[in-house]
Write a protein that holds these residues in place. Sequence first.
Motif: not given
Lengths: 293, 339
Positions: A28-36, B105-121
């Motif tokens: 799932s990590e590979i999927f997430q990064e590849t998708l991005a 996404d390269l840091y694998h943040l989960p989707g729900n946390k992602r937007d929250e974190r971006i807004n914080e920054l």
Amino acid sequence: MTITSPSVQSESLGKGGQQPLPQVSAASEIFQETLALTRRLFLQLIRRPSTLVAGILQPLIWLILFGALFANAPEGLLPGGGSYGRFLGAGVIVFTAFSAALNAGLPVMFDREFGFLNRLLVAPLRSRASIILASVIYITLLSLTQSLSIIIAAGLLGYGWPSLPGMLIVILVLSLLIFAVTALSLALAFSLPGHIELIAVIFVSNLPLLFASTALAPLSFMPSWLSWLASVNPLTFAIEPIRASYSNDFHLTDIVLIAPYGSLNSLTCIAVLAVLSLFLFVAVSPILDRRLN
Amino acid sequence: MIELKHLSKTYGGGKQQPVKALNDLSLQVPEGMLYGILGPNGSGKTTCLRILCTLLAPDSGTVTVSGIDALTQPRQVRRLMGYVAQDVAIDKILTGRELLAFQSDLYHLPGNKRDERINELIDLLDMGEWIDRRCGSYSGGMRRRIDLAAGLLHSPQLLILDEPTVGLDIESRAVLWQVLRQLRDQGVTVVLSSHYLEEIDILADRLAIFDSGSVIAEGTPTDLKKELGGERVTLKVREFSDNQESARLRNLLLECPGVRDVVINQSQGYSLNLLVDTQDVSETIRSHLIELDIPVFSLTQSRPSLDDVYLQATGRTLMDAELAVAGLRDPKAERKQSM
């Protein structure tokens, strides 16, 4: 290491590294990064569509001008009869996919030059193969879109349509060719010093490979040395099965290429392309590995 | 937190003249500190930081971050740290928000946390007004802020910044300094390099001074300055003097009571830097000069600065060192190394 107090962790900047990270599977990590990575390439394409448009316009001009050049050629001149336009169609379709795939390395080269690649390399990617995978997905979809536009254009110009099973063969053949050329282009993007050199290689290899294939003329028109060259040119192995798939009575085992070294059917041509593309990916992977790891 | 031991790195070789960027460099950065790396251009700061953030392998030596060997387990180290590079690499075609989403996404943040974190920054770095514009239209300060945000997305324990304030406007620099201090107060270890003395002096809890790929001094700014001892007096007899005149004056001043040493500062119009014992010696010097019938253009007394620390260790000022390397650097070769 000292553990910071919970009150500190809850603050806006908090130290996420010290909170237990949820266990996420590698896939799932590979999927997430590849998708991005892929999404970024497509966003670039949509907002700067000149690559897409130029990649369709150029072969379209070829198709119209070259088709017209031989429009009055005597009937029955080409093996199997049929018009020159119809003969040319397969060649231009393959050329479209080939040129597009040859450019696969350019976005990677620009990322290297501008330092954007470093941004990817300091991120904890689960696998850096994601960078390659994203490029392959992007270029395959882009090249296929451009080739399909040319198939439609050729059809509208009256150069015929492939049958439905024929269409599947067209897509398979183009994909194999795209994989092979993409592998080469990516390897060049990681080994050449800059984009000037990469563009020079693309420029020099593009047209000679087209002319030394059966895209514009059949083998029987060529002097023996050129027919030898054309019969080992991977573009020929892609062009001939596609040309055959435009026939109403298409069989994979029909002979499509009478080369100086023997006769080949569509199936053999496709197998050669598959082996070539596999071989190239295996051959260039040390270059990609060295640069990415 | 960070332990660098005996790092060496040489660039070039073959056709190019090899350049020794790091020369048996060792450094320890304690956890939770704002740590400064000060040195002139070409002293090995960037090479050291690139090795630390796993972009570059040293020829020899070891790198440990939070007990993890960065050379054998680079991915684990990358998870712990954020890196803000010297040349801001940005995708002009994406908006700031899209770039941050891409990076998370390269840091694998989960989707729900992602937007929250971006807004914080976005709030933290005051980017709300322009975050949805394409990065291509950003000024240098905006780019640096978006880059800092990208380095902070995954809430790293360690933040590494390579000359983050070069070319920044005052407002962006103030925002950056404030955020770095805030991060430090929250326990994040921050390492930043700079060739601005004042910046390191004001910001850093501890610092290392680099010269020619080695650490020549290490400690807190206060301790380093205190170790030098004494006070500094800068004397100019005219705005631009010459070496001969300054050399003559130097001999005269060395005889003056309370003056321990006199250094001629070529880059400041051959002004004289006096190392003096006591605080109120400037009046004594002034009357001494009047007695000798020597005019005084300016006479200022100050506490020792980090430049004096550098001067003491290397025999030249930081500015002289900058000028000396400016002509020697090969931008083409450096660009190639960073690719």
